[in-house]
Write a protein that holds these residues in place. Structure first.
Motif, PDB file in Angstrom:
ATOM      1  N   SER A   1      -5.346 -12.681 -37.493  1.00 24.70           N
ATOM      2  CA  SER A   1      -5.384 -14.124 -37.747  1.00 24.70           C
ATOM      3  C   SER A   1      -4.043 -14.798 -37.552  1.00 24.70           C
ATOM      4  N   THR A   2      -3.095 -14.072 -36.989  1.00 23.60           N
ATOM      5  CA  THR A   2      -1.767 -14.632 -36.769  1.00 23.60           C
ATOM      6  C   THR A   2      -1.203 -14.056 -35.472  1.00 23.60           C
ATOM      7  N   LEU A   3       0.032 -14.354 -35.172  1.00 21.57           N
ATOM      8  CA  LEU A   3       0.654 -13.833 -33.958  1.00 21.57           C
ATOM      9  C   LEU A   3       1.097 -12.386 -34.144  1.00 21.57           C
ATOM     10  N   PRO A   4       1.087 -11.594 -33.083  1.00 16.40           N
ATOM     11  CA  PRO A   4       1.500 -10.191 -33.193  1.00 16.40           C
ATOM     12  C   PRO A   4       3.017 -10.054 -33.227  1.00 16.40           C
ATOM     13  N   ARG A   5       3.459  -8.873 -33.628  1.00 18.04           N
ATOM     14  CA  ARG A   5       4.892  -8.601 -33.642  1.00 18.04           C
ATOM     15  C   ARG A   5       5.381  -8.073 -32.301  1.00 18.04           C
ATOM     16  N   ASP A   6       4.470  -7.511 -31.531  1.00 18.64           N
ATOM     17  CA  ASP A   6       4.842  -6.988 -30.218  1.00 18.64           C
ATOM     18  C   ASP A   6       3.673  -7.192 -29.262  1.00 18.64           C
ATOM     19  N   GLU A   7       3.795  -6.666 -28.066  1.00 20.05           N
ATOM     20  CA  GLU A   7       2.787  -6.932 -27.035  1.00 20.05           C
ATOM     21  C   GLU A   7       1.471  -6.234 -27.339  1.00 20.05           C
ATOM     22  N   ILE A   8       0.373  -6.984 -27.258  1.00 18.62           N
ATOM     23  CA  ILE A   8      -0.970  -6.442 -27.449  1.00 18.62           C
ATOM     24  C   ILE A   8      -1.820  -6.849 -26.245  1.00 18.62           C
ATOM     25  N   ASP A   9      -3.127  -6.598 -26.318  1.00 15.72           N
ATOM     26  CA  ASP A   9      -3.978  -6.868 -25.160  1.00 15.72           C
ATOM     27  C   ASP A   9      -4.102  -8.357 -24.844  1.00 15.72           C
ATOM     28  N   ARG A  10      -4.225  -9.203 -25.875  1.00 17.09           N
ATOM     29  CA  ARG A  10      -4.477 -10.616 -25.593  1.00 17.09           C
ATOM     30  C   ARG A  10      -4.165 -11.479 -26.813  1.00 17.09           C
ATOM     31  N   ILE A  11      -3.501 -12.605 -26.565  1.00 13.77           N
ATOM     32  CA  ILE A  11      -3.433 -13.702 -27.530  1.00 13.77           C
ATOM     33  C   ILE A  11      -4.351 -14.788 -26.988  1.00 13.77           C
ATOM     34  N   VAL A  12      -5.360 -15.158 -27.746  1.00 13.55           N
ATOM     35  CA  VAL A  12      -6.347 -16.116 -27.269  1.00 13.55           C
ATOM     36  C   VAL A  12      -6.180 -17.441 -28.015  1.00 13.55           C
TER      37      VAL A  12
ATOM     38  N   CYS B   1       0.460  -6.586 -38.204  1.00 10.63           N
ATOM     39  CA  CYS B   1       0.439  -7.329 -36.938  1.00 10.63           C
ATOM     40  C   CYS B   1       1.080  -6.581 -35.781  1.00 10.63           C
ATOM     41  N   SER B   2       1.535  -5.379 -36.009  1.00 15.51           N
ATOM     42  CA  SER B   2       2.121  -4.612 -34.908  1.00 15.51           C
ATOM     43  C   SER B   2       1.021  -3.898 -34.142  1.00 15.51           C
ATOM     44  N   LYS B   3       1.334  -3.507 -32.921  1.00 15.12           N
ATOM     45  CA  LYS B   3       0.360  -2.792 -32.101  1.00 15.12           C
ATOM     46  C   LYS B   3      -0.087  -1.510 -32.787  1.00 15.12           C
ATOM     47  N   ARG B   4       0.848  -0.774 -33.366  1.00 13.96           N
ATOM     48  CA  ARG B   4       0.498   0.486 -34.031  1.00 13.96           C
ATOM     49  C   ARG B   4      -0.433   0.253 -35.207  1.00 13.96           C
ATOM     50  N   GLN B   5      -0.143  -0.760 -36.022  1.00  9.41           N
ATOM     51  CA  GLN B   5      -0.987  -1.035 -37.180  1.00  9.41           C
ATOM     52  C   GLN B   5      -2.378  -1.499 -36.765  1.00  9.41           C
ATOM     53  N   MET B   6      -2.446  -2.291 -35.694  1.00 15.32           N
ATOM     54  CA  MET B   6      -3.745  -2.736 -35.209  1.00 15.32           C
ATOM     55  C   MET B   6      -4.546  -1.547 -34.662  1.00 15.32           C
ATOM     56  N   GLU B   7      -3.868  -0.627 -34.004  1.00 16.69           N
ATOM     57  CA  GLU B   7      -4.557   0.555 -33.471  1.00 16.69           C
ATOM     58  C   GLU B   7      -5.147   1.410 -34.585  1.00 16.69           C
ATOM     59  N   ASP B   8      -4.568   1.344 -35.788  1.00 18.28           N
ATOM     60  CA  ASP B   8      -5.117   2.096 -36.913  1.00 18.28           C
ATOM     61  C   ASP B   8      -6.539   1.641 -37.253  1.00 18.28           C
ATOM     62  N   HIS B   9      -6.829   0.367 -37.028  1.00 21.33           N
ATOM     63  CA  HIS B   9      -8.199  -0.116 -37.239  1.00 21.33           C
ATOM     64  C   HIS B   9      -9.159   0.561 -36.260  1.00 21.33           C
ATOM     65  N   LEU B  10      -8.704   0.732 -35.021  1.00 20.08           N
ATOM     66  CA  LEU B  10      -9.543   1.383 -34.018  1.00 20.08           C
ATOM     67  C   LEU B  10      -9.749   2.854 -34.370  1.00 20.08           C
ATOM     68  N   LYS B  11      -8.690   3.501 -34.848  1.00 20.18           N
ATOM     69  CA  LYS B  11      -8.813   4.896 -35.263  1.00 20.18           C
ATOM     70  C   LYS B  11      -9.786   5.047 -36.425  1.00 20.18           C
TER      71      LYS B  11
ATOM     72  N   ASP C   1     -10.165  -5.849 -23.736  1.00 18.08           N
ATOM     73  CA  ASP C   1      -9.292  -6.264 -24.840  1.00 18.08           C
ATOM     74  C   ASP C   1      -9.761  -5.628 -26.144  1.00 18.08           C
ATOM     75  N   LYS C   2      -8.929  -4.813 -26.729  1.00 12.42           N
ATOM     76  CA  LYS C   2      -9.248  -4.191 -28.014  1.00 12.42           C
ATOM     77  C   LYS C   2      -8.348  -4.710 -29.137  1.00 12.42           C
ATOM     78  N   LEU C   3      -7.114  -5.033 -28.797  1.00 11.13           N
ATOM     79  CA  LEU C   3      -6.146  -5.558 -29.763  1.00 11.13           C
ATOM     80  C   LEU C   3      -5.926  -7.025 -29.438  1.00 11.13           C
ATOM     81  N   VAL C   4      -6.469  -7.904 -30.280  1.00 14.65           N
ATOM     82  CA  VAL C   4      -6.527  -9.333 -29.960  1.00 14.65           C
ATOM     83  C   VAL C   4      -5.934 -10.144 -31.112  1.00 14.65           C
ATOM     84  N   SER C   5      -5.221 -11.189 -30.754  1.00 13.67           N
ATOM     85  CA  SER C   5      -4.744 -12.173 -31.727  1.00 13.67           C
ATOM     86  C   SER C   5      -5.424 -13.503 -31.466  1.00 13.67           C
TER      87      SER C   5
END
Length: 362
Positions: A143-154, A124-134, A167-171
């Motif tokens: 499917s849950t709240l992030p640990r730090d700031e990301i592009d959007r919580i919807v 749920c961290s920004k770095r871990q989410m970015e690994d999906h993009l990589k 928005d690439k990193l979304v909660s």
């Protein structure tokens, strides 16, 4: 009409039908799922009802045979989802199942994945989410709240109008913040809230032990099946991001209770008007349920937690439970299924971005 003309018309209709089918298939969005616990399986089941989505890959640590077995236990008819080696096959998708420890180990590009739905509740961290993009995905929705700031919580029905194609990193929030924010936003828009305290009585989760065993903290080391266990509620801290006008006005606590499904939010709120009645609050929620029927259900029945199992609304407002002090303080109750309700919101968020970007729109 002549015989030749009828043949031409039939051929033309068939041609346009084939073109339409091909265009539909071309527009299908390819989805990868990481984490195939309850929410991941519920999302997969809901996605099977949407012919614009193609679930092409599932990543989990369990064997494909066990995941297939759990799908059938969860409600699929025998034979509706077939297992062929490492593939789950349905009428809409042929899904490759494989194992990986972390997002950085997943080659989403091999499967042409557009969006990753991460249901692990772990990465749920920004770095871990970015690994999906990589790994090749264009967007990741957790499917849950992030640990730090990301592009959007919807939160659907609250701030979904703010989404952007950037928005690439979304909660998709959590089941609790979806119920919490939607309730507070609905009431605050009609009768301004001064302060709110909320207690989440939450079904126990898969990361809790069924017997006492040493864990990451003292209380989380106790048996989930035998105890009511106080826990933190991160949703309250994120309310100021989702509803800026309520920033600093909401606090809360969670109690994990010994039921496997069905959760409850217990609100205590103070409002600016002394003249607002119990019926006023109930009518606010009833009108909201009419307007946002896909997310809010208004209920006058004497419900209990098991009655909301399988309910995919963000919240079920309990009209019988509303009470008031002599002045400006109210207590209200909202029920929610913390599994399928959250899976449905993930699907809603996915659809919101598709519609916004014109990808296979309805």
């Amino acid at each position: 009409d002549s015989y030749e003309l009828r043949i031409v018309r039939k051929f033309t209709a068939l041609l346009f039908f084939n073109i339409s089918i091909r265009m539909t298939l071309m527009k299908r969005q390819k989805i990868g799922i990481m984490g195939f616990g309850r929410i991941g399986r519920e999302f997969y089941r809901l996605a099977q009802q949407n012919d614009q989505l193609d679930i092409v890959a599932i990543v989990d640590l369990a064997k494909p045979e066990i995941l297939h077995y759990l799908l059938e236990v969860d409600g699929f008819e025998p034979g509706e989802i077939k297992l062929d080696g490492n593939y789950l096959i349905s009428k809409n998708s042929k899904t490759r199942v494989f194992q990986a420890l972390e997002p950085s180990n997943v080659p989403w590009d091999i499967f042409g994945v557009d969006t990753v739905v991460d249901c692990t509740h772990k990465y749920c961290s920004k770095r871990q989410m970015e690994d999906h993009l990589k790994g090749g995905a264009n967007r990741v929705i957790i499917s849950t709240l992030p640990r730090d700031e990301i592009d959007r919580i919807v939160v659907m029905g609250v701030n979904d109008q703010t989404i952007s194609s950037d928005d690439k990193l979304v909660s998709a929030g959590s089941s609790t913040i979806n119920a919490l924010a939607l309730t507070l936003k609905t009431i605050h828009d009609s009768v301004k809230i001064n302060m709110a305290m909320v207690t989440s009585l939450h079904a126990f989760t898969s990361d809790q032990p069924l017997q006492d065993v040493a864990g990451r903290d003292f209380r989380r080391s106790r048996s989930a099946a035998e105890n009511i266990i106080p826990n933190m509620i991160p949703s309250a801290a994120w309310i100021g991001i989702v509803i800026p006008e309520l920033n600093g006005k909401v606090e809360g606590i969670a109690l994990n209770v010994p039921v496997s499904k069905g959760s409850l939010l217990d609100f205590t709120i103070t409002i600016q008007s002394d003249s607002t009645s119990i019926d006023d609050i109930n009518q606010i929620m009833k009108k909201a349920a009419d307007k946002k029927s896909e997310w809010i259900e208004y209920c006058e029945d004497p419900v209990v937690s098991s009655d909301v199992i399988g309910n995919d609304h963000s919240l079920v407002f309990d009209a019988q439970a509303t009470i008031k002090t002599s002045k400006d303080m109210f207590k209200i109750l909202c029920w929610y299924d913390n599994g399928i309700g959250q899976a449905a919101r993930i699907l809603d968020v996915l659809e919101a971005y598709k519609k916004f970007e014109g990808i296979g729109g309805k």
